[in-house]
Write a protein that holds these residues in place. Structure first.
Motif, mmCIF file in Angstrom:
data_model
loop_
_atom_site.group_PDB
_atom_site.id
_atom_site.type_symbol
_atom_site.label_atom_id
_atom_site.label_comp_id
_atom_site.label_asym_id
_atom_site.label_seq_id
_atom_site.Cartn_x
_atom_site.Cartn_y
_atom_site.Cartn_z
ATOM 1 N N LEU A 254 0.818 -1.212 0.000
ATOM 2 C CA LEU A 254 0.000 0.000 0.000
ATOM 3 C C LEU A 254 0.854 1.264 0.000
ATOM 4 O O LEU A 254 0.489 2.270 -0.611
ATOM 5 N N ARG A 255 2.008 1.228 0.693
ATOM 6 C CA ARG A 255 2.838 2.431 0.807
ATOM 7 C C ARG A 255 3.926 2.522 -0.261
ATOM 8 O O ARG A 255 4.451 3.596 -0.504
ATOM 9 N N ASP A 256 4.288 1.398 -0.860
ATOM 10 C CA ASP A 256 5.366 1.410 -1.853
ATOM 11 C C ASP A 256 4.974 0.606 -3.084
ATOM 12 O O ASP A 256 5.785 -0.156 -3.625
ATOM 13 N N ALA A 257 3.736 0.772 -3.533
ATOM 14 C CA ALA A 257 3.263 0.037 -4.710
ATOM 15 C C ALA A 257 4.051 0.422 -5.957
ATOM 16 O O ALA A 257 4.253 -0.411 -6.853
ATOM 17 N N ASP A 258 4.512 1.672 -6.037
ATOM 18 C CA ASP A 258 5.252 2.102 -7.230
ATOM 19 C C ASP A 258 6.567 1.339 -7.367
ATOM 20 O O ASP A 258 6.941 0.892 -8.463
ATOM 21 N N THR A 259 7.291 1.163 -6.254
ATOM 22 C CA THR A 259 8.555 0.424 -6.299
ATOM 23 C C THR A 259 8.327 -1.041 -6.640
ATOM 24 O O THR A 259 9.039 -1.626 -7.461
ATOM 25 N N ARG A 260 7.340 -1.631 -6.026
ATOM 26 C CA ARG A 260 7.053 -3.038 -6.288
ATOM 27 C C ARG A 260 6.614 -3.244 -7.734
ATOM 28 O O ARG A 260 6.991 -4.232 -8.368
ATOM 29 N N HIS A 261 5.803 -2.330 -8.259
ATOM 30 C CA HIS A 261 5.359 -2.448 -9.642
ATOM 31 C C HIS A 261 6.546 -2.365 -10.597
ATOM 32 O O HIS A 261 6.640 -3.130 -11.573
ATOM 33 N N LEU A 262 7.463 -1.452 -10.345
ATOM 34 C CA LEU A 262 8.636 -1.305 -11.202
ATOM 35 C C LEU A 262 9.486 -2.566 -11.204
ATOM 36 O O LEU A 262 9.906 -3.058 -12.261
ATOM 37 N N LEU A 263 9.737 -3.122 -10.020
ATOM 38 C CA LEU A 263 10.578 -4.312 -9.927
ATOM 39 C C LEU A 263 9.911 -5.518 -10.578
ATOM 40 O O LEU A 263 10.554 -6.287 -11.296
ATOM 41 N N LEU A 264 8.607 -5.698 -10.343
ATOM 42 C CA LEU A 264 7.930 -6.853 -10.914
ATOM 43 C C LEU A 264 7.791 -6.726 -12.432
ATOM 44 O O LEU A 264 7.929 -7.724 -13.164
ATOM 45 N N ALA A 265 7.535 -5.513 -12.916
ATOM 46 C CA ALA A 265 7.450 -5.314 -14.372
ATOM 47 C C ALA A 265 8.790 -5.628 -15.040
ATOM 48 O O ALA A 265 8.830 -6.211 -16.145
#
Length: 517
Positions: free
Chosen positions: A248-259
């Motif tokens: 919830l707080r770092d969805a942008d970082t997780r999305h970048l790494l998973l993409a």
């Protein structure tokens, strides 16, 4: 009474010609109705619709004429049948699972999807909606989860087809069905595309196909077919949960790494292998990212923790100061009692002053205690509001439980100690107020005058009693002298009985005291 599933079976038996057009409010299809029994059944329904339908209309061909009982039927005749549904708030009603694809956007805003041809064991839920069989019973209550981050913030949609969902919850599986059904397969086919679009960097249309692009490196573009969708379902679901539900707080970082990991696996030839092991690699990269920034993070956390501790110590110290301040007026209450040690404490002037000071001290104690209570309560309330503000900011970096563990227990203990002392001080103040009030009433001037009058009356009664006794004694002596030798002459020489001078003197003294007052 006909049920929704029975009406859906009647539609199937009518052998629809062409596609069945089902919307959230109505179902329409074309049929020949060549059998007389079938026509009669539809005419009966049109005259008496079931409770879940607001009306059933049967039109002849493309005209506006209605089918009647006595109308002859030609071999090539076609009839347009329309069933109007009785819509309900927060519920999507469908007769057939095939109609779900045309109503998928409507499903995103409702809490229940009820399907007539869905088996009872096929019930399943998402983070937003419950899918169940459409029966005569009321829908089972269902509470959706809180809204998650918007995927459109991280994935760009160039399709103009709403390929990237605004809300990811309708496409995240909550509880799986006990048995597979056509409804679950229809939902899963759309959910895979929505979830894959939310994990991609951008979605566009090329050569008539929806393309999911991952920036990488290396860059990757893929198109998803219906045959590969079930294979990727579990993979994209786990990835979307990790990015949006757990981050919830770092969805942008997780999305970048998973993409990036999906882009790396996209180099493989088979579409079924795409994303294989991407989540584990993304979690490892995320862990390394956290460790790389651990020095700065730990330093910032140390400063935040120090700020919390300092703020807590200030509040605790303030509570101790308030506890000490509760006793500052106790000495004032003892001042009136000091008047009793003066030698002239029994004088009227001193009694009047002592009574007034006692009443004033009692009122002062009540007012002082009430004001301290009010001021301290307002101060604690302001401090609580201030803590709520900076705690909400700290929760963006620190865990809420950690923030509460650092700040709440010391503050609660300090406030609890303050309240205990306040109760004891309040009880002591109450005792002092009662004593001061009794002291004031016992030393008022009227009470002193009545005490003097009572003392004077007692003295008069005592003097009168003594005079009467002496008079009786003298009378007895006089009689004895008359009977004795020497007769009256001797008695005449006897001393006369004393008068009531002492009683008169006491009464005169009391009168003089009242005159002096």
């Amino acid at each position: 009474m006909m049920t929704p599933s029975q009406l859906a079976d009647l539609v199937r038996r009518s052998d629809p010609q062409g596609e069945i057009d089902e919307r959230h409010d109505a179902l329409s299809f074309a049929a020949a109705l060549g059998e007389p029994a079938l026509r009669a059944e539809w005419l009966a329904l049109a005259q008496t619709p079931p409770p879940f339908a607001t009306g059933i209309s049967i039109k002849i061909g493309d005209s506006d004429g209605d089918l009647e009982d006595n109308r002859p039927i030609a071999p090539g005749d076609r009839f347009q049948i329309r069933i109007a549904k009785r819509c309900a708030a927060d519920i999507l009603l469908l007769f057939f699972s095939e109609g779900y694809a045309d109503n998928a956007d409507t499903h995103s805003a409702v809490g229940h999807v009820r399907v007539a041809d869905m088996p009872t064991g096929g019930t399943f839920t998402t983070y937003r909606t419950r899918f169940e069989a459409w029966t005569e019973d009321a829908p089972v209550p269902f509470a959706p989860l809180e809204k998650l981050p918007d995927p459109r913030t991280y994935a760009s949609d160039f399709t103009q087809l709403n390929a990237v969902p605004q809300d990811i919850r309708p496409w995240l599986l909550g509880t799986a069905p006990e048995t597979e059904s056509a409804m679950f397969a229809a939902w899963r086919l759309i959910a895979v595309r929505k979830l894959l679009a939310s994990l991609a960097d951008r979605v566009c249309i090329e050569e008539g196909q929806v393309i999911y692009a991952f920036s990488g490196p290396p860059a990757c573009k893929v198109a998803l077919g219906d045959a590969d969708a079930p294979t990727l379902f579990e993979r994209v679901t786990e990835g979307a949960v990790w990015v949006y539900a757990e981050g919830l707080r770092d969805a942008d970082t997780r999305h970048l790494l998973l993409a990036n990991e999906w882009a790396r696996t996209g180099r493989k030839a088979a579409m079924a292998d795409m994303g294989q092991g991407s989540l584990e690699s993304a979690k490892g990269a995320y862990s390394a990212y956290v460790k790389a920034g651990s020095k700065e993070t730990l330093k910032a956390l140390a400063e935040l923790r120090k700020s919390i501790v300092d703020e807590t110590q200030k509040i605790s110290q303030r509570a101790q100061d308030l506890i000490g301040a509760m006793w500052k007026d106790v000495a004032v209450a003892a001042a009136p009692f000091a008047l009793k040690i003066f030698p002239d404490a029994g004088k009227a002037e001193t009694s009047f002053i002592a009574s007034g000071l006692a009443i004033g001290a009692a009122l002062f104690l009540i007012f002082s205690y009430a004001m301290q209570w009010h001021i301290n309560a307002k101060w604690f309330e302001q401090q609580k509001n201030a803590r709520d503000i900076w705690k909400s900011q700290l929760n963006l970096v620190l865990d809420p439980n950690e923030v509460d563990a650092l700040s709440d227990p010391p503050v609660k203990e300090s406030v609890k100690s303050y309240k205990n002392v306040r109760c004891w001080v309040g009880g002591f103040y109450a005792i002092l107020v009662v004593l001061l009030t009794l002291f004031a009433f016992s030393n008022r001037p009227g009470a002193a005058v009545r005490a003097d009058d009572a003392a004077a009356s007692a003295a008069i009664r005592a003097g009168s009693a003594g005079a009467a006794a002496r008079f009786e004694q003298a009378a007895g002596a006089r009689g004895a002298s008359i009977a004795a030798p020497g007769g009256p002459g001797v008695a005449a020489k006897a001393k006369a009985p004393p008068t009531s001078a002492p009683a008169t003197s006491a009464k005169t003294q009391a009168t003089r005291q009242r005159a002096a007052q």
